[in-house]
Write a protein that holds these residues in place. Structure first.
Motif, PDB file in Angstrom:
ATOM      1  N   UNK A  21       0.854  -1.169   0.000  1.00 57.73           N
ATOM      2  CA  UNK A  21       0.000   0.000   0.000  1.00 57.73           C
ATOM      3  C   UNK A  21       0.900   1.232   0.000  1.00 57.73           C
ATOM      4  N   UNK A  22       0.587   2.152  -0.869  1.00 59.48           N
ATOM      5  CA  UNK A  22       1.374   3.368  -1.025  1.00 59.48           C
ATOM      6  C   UNK A  22       0.801   4.474  -0.145  1.00 59.48           C
ATOM      7  N   UNK A  23       1.713   5.294   0.433  1.00 61.45           N
ATOM      8  CA  UNK A  23       1.287   6.453   1.219  1.00 61.45           C
ATOM      9  C   UNK A  23       1.807   7.718   0.542  1.00 61.45           C
ATOM     10  N   UNK A  24       0.934   8.719   0.451  1.00 57.25           N
ATOM     11  CA  UNK A  24       1.338  10.022  -0.091  1.00 57.25           C
ATOM     12  C   UNK A  24       0.760  11.111   0.801  1.00 57.25           C
ATOM     13  N   UNK A  25       1.423  12.251   0.828  1.00 60.10           N
ATOM     14  CA  UNK A  25       0.910  13.379   1.613  1.00 60.10           C
ATOM     15  C   UNK A  25      -0.231  14.051   0.849  1.00 60.10           C
ATOM     16  N   UNK A  26      -1.015  14.828   1.562  1.00 61.15           N
ATOM     17  CA  UNK A  26      -2.119  15.550   0.916  1.00 61.15           C
ATOM     18  C   UNK A  26      -1.580  16.465  -0.176  1.00 61.15           C
ATOM     19  N   UNK A  27      -0.481  17.129   0.090  1.00 57.29           N
ATOM     20  CA  UNK A  27       0.105  18.042  -0.891  1.00 57.29           C
ATOM     21  C   UNK A  27       0.492  17.279  -2.166  1.00 57.29           C
TER      22      UNK A  27
ATOM     23  N   UNK B  75      -1.139  17.494  -6.046  1.00 56.34           N
ATOM     24  CA  UNK B  75      -0.333  17.780  -7.232  1.00 56.34           C
ATOM     25  C   UNK B  75      -0.328  16.629  -8.245  1.00 56.34           C
ATOM     26  N   UNK B  76      -0.608  15.411  -7.793  1.00 55.66           N
ATOM     27  CA  UNK B  76      -0.520  14.244  -8.679  1.00 55.66           C
ATOM     28  C   UNK B  76      -1.843  13.471  -8.725  1.00 55.66           C
ATOM     29  N   UNK B  77      -2.949  14.161  -8.626  1.00 58.94           N
ATOM     30  CA  UNK B  77      -4.233  13.490  -8.537  1.00 58.94           C
ATOM     31  C   UNK B  77      -4.517  12.606  -9.745  1.00 58.94           C
TER      32      UNK B  77
END
Length: 91
Positions: A1-7, A11-13
């Motif tokens: 499972x990948x985790x990304x920050x809200x920011x 930017x990469x939606x």
């Protein structure tokens, strides 16, 4: 499972949406703590009416609920309605 920050998610939606469409689940975090997950949409369940009809036809079932009497939804007799119930057995 990948985790990304809200920011990063903001930017990469589009890229994240493509990955989710491919079946990946992505956790979006704020200050390192999970706040939401992006998950693929699952087909909603429910009754497969066509499958039920095929099952009944295959097994020769014509009336699934048995025989329903013609007076099924007639009002109950008054004497039945005013008769008190027997006492509830204690254990």
């Amino acid at each position: 499972m990948t985790q990304v920050s809200i920011r990063e998610a903001k930017n990469k939606l589009t890229e994240l949406a493509r990955r989710v469409e491919a079946g990946e689940t992505i956790t979006v975090t704020r200050n390192g703590k999970p706040v939401m997950e992006l998950v693929p949409v699952r087909k909603k369940g429910g009754i497969n009416w066509e499958g039920l009809a095929a099952y009944k036809k295959e097994r020769g079932i014509t009336n699934f609920f048995g025989e329903i009497p013609a007076d099924f939804d007639d009002p109950l007799p008054e004497d039945f309605l005013i008769t008190p119930l027997p006492p509830f057995p204690e254990k």
